[in-house]
Motif scaffolding. Structure first.
Motif, PDB file in Angstrom:
ATOM      1  N   LEU B  80       0.821  -1.211   0.000  1.00  0.00           N
ATOM      2  CA  LEU B  80       0.000   0.000   0.000  1.00  0.00           C
ATOM      3  C   LEU B  80       0.859   1.267   0.000  1.00  0.00           C
ATOM      4  N   SER B  82       1.577   3.083  -2.330  1.00  0.00           N
ATOM      5  CA  SER B  82       0.949   4.081  -3.202  1.00  0.00           C
ATOM      6  C   SER B  82      -0.038   4.966  -2.431  1.00  0.00           C
ATOM      7  N   VAL B  83      -0.587   4.426  -1.337  1.00  0.00           N
ATOM      8  CA  VAL B  83      -1.580   5.184  -0.561  1.00  0.00           C
ATOM      9  C   VAL B  83      -0.935   6.364   0.181  1.00  0.00           C
ATOM     10  N   GLN B  85       0.597   8.639  -0.988  1.00  0.00           N
ATOM     11  CA  GLN B  85       0.326   9.836  -1.797  1.00  0.00           C
ATOM     12  C   GLN B  85      -0.750  10.741  -1.221  1.00  0.00           C
ATOM     13  N   VAL B  86      -1.772  10.152  -0.625  1.00  0.00           N
ATOM     14  CA  VAL B  86      -2.906  10.971  -0.168  1.00  0.00           C
ATOM     15  C   VAL B  86      -2.504  11.886   0.982  1.00  0.00           C
ATOM     16  N   MET B  87      -1.290  11.689   1.489  1.00  0.00           N
ATOM     17  CA  MET B  87      -0.819  12.525   2.590  1.00  0.00           C
ATOM     18  C   MET B  87       0.021  13.709   2.124  1.00  0.00           C
ATOM     19  N   GLU B  88       0.391  13.748   0.856  1.00  0.00           N
ATOM     20  CA  GLU B  88       1.267  14.819   0.356  1.00  0.00           C
ATOM     21  C   GLU B  88       0.673  16.186   0.639  1.00  0.00           C
ATOM     22  N   SER B  90       0.012  17.765   3.331  1.00  0.00           N
ATOM     23  CA  SER B  90      -1.066  17.857   4.313  1.00  0.00           C
ATOM     24  C   SER B  90      -0.517  18.150   5.700  1.00  0.00           C
ATOM     25  N   LEU B  92      -0.790  20.530   7.443  1.00  0.00           N
ATOM     26  CA  LEU B  92      -1.837  21.161   8.243  1.00  0.00           C
ATOM     27  C   LEU B  92      -2.457  20.212   9.256  1.00  0.00           C
ATOM     28  N   THR B  93      -2.682  18.990   8.815  1.00  0.00           N
ATOM     29  CA  THR B  93      -3.436  18.063   9.659  1.00  0.00           C
ATOM     30  C   THR B  93      -2.538  17.222  10.557  1.00  0.00           C
ATOM     31  N   VAL B 114      -0.583   8.003   8.092  1.00  0.00           N
ATOM     32  CA  VAL B 114      -1.673   7.727   7.148  1.00  0.00           C
ATOM     33  C   VAL B 114      -2.978   7.701   7.935  1.00  0.00           C
ATOM     34  N   PRO B 115      -3.863   8.672   7.677  1.00  0.00           N
ATOM     35  CA  PRO B 115      -5.125   8.654   8.410  1.00  0.00           C
ATOM     36  C   PRO B 115      -6.006   7.510   7.911  1.00  0.00           C
ATOM     37  N   ASN B 116      -6.958   7.143   8.702  1.00  0.00           N
ATOM     38  CA  ASN B 116      -7.955   6.132   8.326  1.00  0.00           C
ATOM     39  C   ASN B 116      -7.333   4.765   8.024  1.00  0.00           C
ATOM     40  N   ILE B 120      -8.830   1.263   6.073  1.00  0.00           N
ATOM     41  CA  ILE B 120      -8.273   0.795   4.799  1.00  0.00           C
ATOM     42  C   ILE B 120      -7.865  -0.680   4.913  1.00  0.00           C
TER      43      ILE B 120
END
Lengths: 237, 237
Positions: B80, B82-83, B85-88, B90, B92-93, B114-116, B120
């Motif tokens: 995973l 590749s997942v 990426q969704v953190m790039e 960010s 802020l959080t 990695v949130p959530n 996943i």
């Protein structure tokens, strides 16, 4: 007085924009492309997420990329080919899944049989939404899907949304606004919105020119017929 | 009469075995390894699933592989990376997430944020369970986690289970039997079960020899102290 109001407006606009950030699961097909236009027209600040499960997606993902570039929207593609592993040696359960078209390419078959696929995609999209502090994840499931697939039904969307609201410090809602519409209704909505359907890819065969014969092509043709609109793509036949 | 009973027993055993097939999310750490022994002792037919999110996992995954081989259990590792990426972009959080140890390696940082993540992993494990027609997905979240992480709480497990029961034609339950136990309780349970803790990896540093200083090592040491047991691994200090 007017001067003061004018001064505050930009701030209010920024606030409104912050309130309407969303992630869209975007395949590059006609349903999610219509939803993209729909959400842009509703002034959502959109973040697009596509998934690569295998061979068939390559040409679909190219369509997705082109539309994302046209709208200058952030677009990430998540590689989930590794997830196909969980299907190995599970021919026992394949009878559960409706594979309606004999001429699927073998690589495409894999794509159609990953169980729980919507939940996997929505979970990753929720991670993205949390990291962006977006209010929602959108996906374009429609009435033609939920007769067959349990994870395209209202009950699934509602229960999953109950989870994504509490799974992280930032709550996220799952929204499927086309769930009561069929593909014809979506095409109608798309025509109203001025969707450029020449940029969407539908055919199961995965070739540059759509075959016009497979179930997906047939569904697409029926949708345009119902919407009384002209399909701008060329077919092999 | 006895002969007839004997004849029917094997069938009954097969049926019982079919009833207890499960997928375990298996990191190779002490919590999920204890749960593995626990479920094997309860005669579950187990299928192990590990996830690779980045650098730190490499040595942990080696532990997982060795334990899977010892028990001759099917073990899949899902990539995973590749997942991430969704953190790039960010940052802020990131303030939401508790990163308690200053000496995380940079690659390890990614792993923690990695949130959530549970949703996943559980979604993919559910896909595996559906393809196997298994009754449940197990994961080893414990009381030490749920103070910090919303996706380690009973409410999350219950609501997610409501989804996995209806998301596919085959219903799957999500179970987290250690949710009311702390790491000390788990070590105590593990000692009863005869867990070989020399094969489990805990340290955040990701080196072959555990540092003994990071939060994870400290937690592990405290757990063994509470269980009044000897930790069989060697530490740098």
């Amino acid at each position: 007085m007017i001067a003061v109001n004018t001064q505050y407006q930009p701030l209010a606009q920024i606030e409104a924009k912050r309130m309407k950030k969303a992630v869209l699961i975007f395949s590059g097909g006609m349903d999610s492309t219509t939803l993209l236009y729909d959400l842009v027209s509703q002034q959502f600040e959109l973040y697009l997420l596509s998934f690569n499960y295998g061979q068939r997606h390559k040409i679909e993902l190219e369509s997705a990329k082109r539309t994302a570039e046209k709208f200058v929207l952030p677009h990430k593609i998540i590689d989930l080919t590794s997830v196909n592993q969980v299907m190995e040696g599970s021919s026992l359960t394949r009878s559960h899944i409706d594979v309606p078209y004999g001429h699927y390419a073998e690589e495409s078959m894999k794509v159609t049989i990953v169980p729980n696929r919507n939940m996997i995609m929505l979970s990753i999209a929720t991670a993205y939404a949390v990291s962006l502090e977006a209010e929602a994840v959108y996906f374009a499931a429609h009435a033609g899907d939920h007769a067959i697939y349990p994870d395209c039904r209202q009950e699934f969307v509602d229960k999953l949304s109950e989870v994504t609201k509490i799974a992280n410090y930032h709550p996220v809602e799952i929204r499927a606004p086309y769930l009561q519409m069929d593909k014809g209704d979506i095409a109608k909505r798309g025509v109203e919105l001025g969707v450029d359907y020449s940029m969407t890819y539908t055919c199961y065969e995965g070739k540059e020119l759509a075959c016009g014969k497979c179930g997906a092509c047939q569904e697409r043709k029926e949708a345009f017929l119902k919407a009384e609109a002209l399909d701008p793509i060329k077919y092999q036949d």
